[in-house]
Design a protein around this motif. Sequence first.
Motif, short mmCIF file in Angstrom:
data_model
loop_
_atom_site.label_atom_id
_atom_site.label_comp_id
_atom_site.label_asym_id
_atom_site.label_seq_id
_atom_site.Cartn_x
_atom_site.Cartn_y
_atom_site.Cartn_z
N TYR A 65 0.84 -1.18 0.00
CA TYR A 65 0.00 0.00 0.00
C TYR A 65 0.88 1.23 0.00
CZ TYR A 65 -3.56 3.26 1.74
OH TYR A 65 -4.42 4.30 1.90
N TRP A 77 -10.52 14.09 -2.56
CA TRP A 77 -11.35 13.89 -1.38
C TRP A 77 -10.67 14.45 -0.12
CZ3 TRP A 77 -14.05 8.56 -0.62
CH2 TRP A 77 -14.88 8.30 -1.71
N PHE A 79 -7.90 13.10 1.15
CA PHE A 79 -7.17 12.04 1.87
C PHE A 79 -5.80 11.87 1.23
CE2 PHE A 79 -11.58 10.72 2.54
CZ PHE A 79 -11.58 10.46 3.89
N ASP A 81 -3.49 10.32 2.54
CA ASP A 81 -3.00 9.00 2.91
C ASP A 81 -3.82 7.91 2.24
OD1 ASP A 81 -5.30 9.48 4.26
OD2 ASP A 81 -4.58 8.82 6.23
N ALA A 82 -4.69 8.32 1.30
CA ALA A 82 -5.45 7.31 0.56
C ALA A 82 -4.52 6.60 -0.42
CB ALA A 82 -6.61 7.96 -0.18
N GLU A 83 -4.99 5.50 -0.93
CA GLU A 83 -4.19 4.72 -1.86
C GLU A 83 -3.92 5.50 -3.15
OE1 GLU A 83 -4.60 0.60 -2.39
OE2 GLU A 83 -2.74 1.02 -3.46
N ARG B 403 -13.18 12.78 7.29
CA ARG B 403 -11.79 12.61 7.73
C ARG B 403 -11.58 13.28 9.08
NH1 ARG B 403 -6.52 11.97 5.51
NH2 ARG B 403 -5.10 13.60 6.19
N HIS B 449 -16.04 3.06 -1.19
CA HIS B 449 -15.90 4.43 -0.71
C HIS B 449 -15.33 4.44 0.71
CE1 HIS B 449 -19.01 6.12 -3.76
NE2 HIS B 449 -17.82 5.93 -4.28
N ARG B 452 -11.63 3.57 0.68
CA ARG B 452 -10.75 4.64 0.24
C ARG B 452 -10.45 5.58 1.41
NH1 ARG B 452 -11.76 8.69 -4.71
NH2 ARG B 452 -10.03 10.06 -4.27
N ALA B 453 -11.46 5.75 2.28
CA ALA B 453 -11.26 6.60 3.44
C ALA B 453 -10.54 5.85 4.56
CB ALA B 453 -12.60 7.11 3.94
#
Lengths: 353, 634
Positions: A65, A77, A79, A81-83, B403, B449, B452-453
């Motif tokens: 990851y 979004w 994030f 630290d998202a993939e 988040r 979804h 992803r978070a």
Amino acid sequence: MLRFFRLDPITRKRLRRFRQIKRGWYALLILVFATFLSIFANYIANSRAIMVYYEGRLYFPTFTYYEMATFGQEDDWGFDDAETEYRRLREEFAGTSNWLLMPLIPWDPYENDFTYDTSPPHPPDSRHWLGTDSQGRDVLARLIYGFRISIFFALALTFVSQVIGTIIGCLQGYLAATFDILSQRFIEIWSSLPFLYVVILIGTLVTPSFTLLLIVMSLFAWVGITYYMRTETYREKAREYCLAARAMGASPLRIMFKHILPNALTPLVTLTPFQIVAAIFALTALDFLGYGLPAPTPSWGELIDQALQPANRGYLWLSLSPFVAITVTLTLVTLIGESVREAFDPRPYAKYR
Amino acid sequence: MQPRRPTAKSKALREEHERRRRIKQLAVLAVAFLAGAFLLLSANIARGAELPEDIQWETNMDDPPIGSPDAIRGGTFHTYLPSYPLTFRLHGPNSNDMFASWRRSVSLYLPLVLRHPTTDNYIPILATHWSVQDDTKTIYYRLNPEAHWSDGEPITADDYVFAFEFLQDPLIRDPFSNRYMEDYFESVDKIDDHTIRIVGKQESWRPLSDYSFSPLPRHAIELDEEWVERDNYEPPVVQGPYVISNWRTGERVEMSRIDEWWGDEQHYLQGTFNPDRIVVRVITDAERALDYFQRGQLSFLQVNVARMWATQLDIEPIRKGWAHRKQVFVETPQGLYGMIFNLERPMFQNKDFRKALQYLLDFETLNRELMHNAYYRIVSAFEGTPYQNPDLVPYGFDPRKAREHLQAAGFTQRGSDGILRNEQGQRARFTLIYPSQGLERHLTVIQNHFRRAGVDMRLQLMDGGAAFNRALERGFDAIMISMSAGFYPQPHQYFHSDFKGVAQNNNFWSYGSEHTDELIDTYRFSMDEEERLAAMHELDAIIQDDAIWIPFWMGPYVRFIYWDYVQWPDFYFHRRASALTDNLVFWIDPERKERLERARAEGRALEPDTEVEVDPYGVQEELERQARHAGADE
């Protein structure tokens, strides 16, 4: 142990004959190749890149990851630290010295592709070679991963059930008498249990996993083998070589597995392909009913279920792809099975009518 | 030591003793019985099955009729059901299938008083007047002397007394009815042939809804051991206008309208029950129903599947204006439907975590990609009832807020698998149990979804019964629940802390605080409607803020296609209607039918009806105002 694998002339002859039956031999080659390839499915169909070169360092994300920040990617979004989204990354790398290598099919079997103007399922196009399913997931990717699960499940199930079935069948044939009668009665009762219902029942209590399904289905799959092994053992143990072994003081186990088993292998070998077919079918049926491996595991049965939904009936690629996949696989296995049977036939020139 | 065998003497003695004891018991029983009977009798005499002297009769003749004044009587109405009825009875085993419930609304279950399906006021049907006593559980009804059974006998007070006994009788093999009558009704008494008194068990602020039921024809039912089998396919005697006249097992049931039905003269029943004949065909596959419709063998077809509505209705009859599409918005109570969190699990005790999940549900995408934008977001726990808080707006999709809440919940670090962890190394992971494969499409998208978070939601499909049992036993992290709802919400059974930490009830969450309990009790016991409304609105807002469930979506409309000869009142159907056939307010127009048949024979097009969406009660407008359909018009 080694002696067990040293091939006697008859076996060698049978193998030679099998190779001469071209359709079976090629079917075997294709199937083995496909199975071997499917082990590396993660390098064939995946949304993660195979290799990324970024700022002088090489990354291999297939099984790791990496968050977006690693490659300086930003998330809409919020994030970081998202993939990492590797398909997007490829576009972002354009014109820089960084590069990445995507798999042949840059989609994993779980992703929803919602970037079309219409709602899924989408017909085949250059993005998705076999189209997408009703959730916008790549059908080809799901087929490949579904094949990997099916074939390894079938192999494992066949192996386990053959081991159990052989042991019990040999014991029945060799010990005969009370053990045979009692265990036969038990098998009769056991085999009258509707196995699909039992699996469904268990599925309502716990989430089925690969291992659990394997265990539950092995509980039922060994029965068929015992019939053959029992009769084979009955026949073989009356032969002189067994008597001789016994006269020389060999233990029953040694006689069973050293002397009788190698001579009783024919039904086992000829049955194997058909057992694989049955196992693939069973798993597909369970998935179709929704009691197989839990969603969203890629599976052929689930694809067929989607295709048969009244709302999806117009979408031919949904029904055709799993149908072709199943037909091809099962035909290959059946071809192998037929050829094995033919190769093992002691009267090669006899005609059966 | 061996037990001593009784000797002959001691045996005789014991028998004697035993005999005396039995006689004593009998005597006690007899005395008790006599005393009981006497008490009952005297109580009856004392209470007197007669009217109080100062009785105030009420009625309401000011509301409009249920049907339309333009309606034309006559014609044949063709409809279908997915399976052949298991019985024609309306009570006892198997009497709860679709045919029965459908027929209850068209032929048997005419109530004493009805809540007008549009104005919500009470209107007289089988009773002409009613009088609710101060104790709020005793009601006197004056029966309509015009009302007759379908065999011509008058409907009298005896039929109500009979129905009360009948429904409590174990011989009908219907434990639910038995239980219901026992739990809710104290007594039903005849005062004279056309006056009855019904006494309920508890005080109620809606006695006319709670303490009313339908009569049964005493002269036509012989209740004994064989009743269930004997009356299985025996067309029952009914109060309504339709009797079963013809049937072919497995294929169809026909009903015809009786001549000179008493209801034809009644103000409120004007324009209802218009067709002369109803043919109910059995069509097991909804897809095939569309084929039947296209061949003209169904008068209309309700289309519940969004995909069918969006993609499969480009058919010749509609293109040529022979048939039309309509989507009529109605306001029906919508039960709980959504993802419910188990507050007994440590992970869901954290409000921030629950809120984070709310902000991660991308309804807009789901609705667009998977549901043809056909649905609206549920927001209230009392959706579609007057008790829903009108100011609530759904949690939108907002990953940034999610988040923040996830971090506030302590989930700050991603593990090597991409799943968030808190400081104790615990993963943000839970299992969702769902009872229907049909939901899988939506849930796997939600799963992606969440993932992803950094939240790992695992899916577990379970058989419906087993899943619901898990819900009752609190044996889940999160579970999909779908409940039906009545006009009056039941917050007590869902949200009251009486049921917190106890299994086998509908408080799936284990939810409730002192304050919410007070609000619920206000709703249950206050006699002031304003106060009740205020309490429920506050409760609704608290429940939303506590984020204890993710409400899913609803289709607050009836969608259907119909042939040009079917005519509708200008309001189509009632505000509280849930099906096209409620009260049968449509009618068959013979002139249009002839015109249509000519046009079809010649292949000539008629003028198309382009108005598809109809919003007679302002429901759609209100939903748009509350942002329940984000992204629909993109």
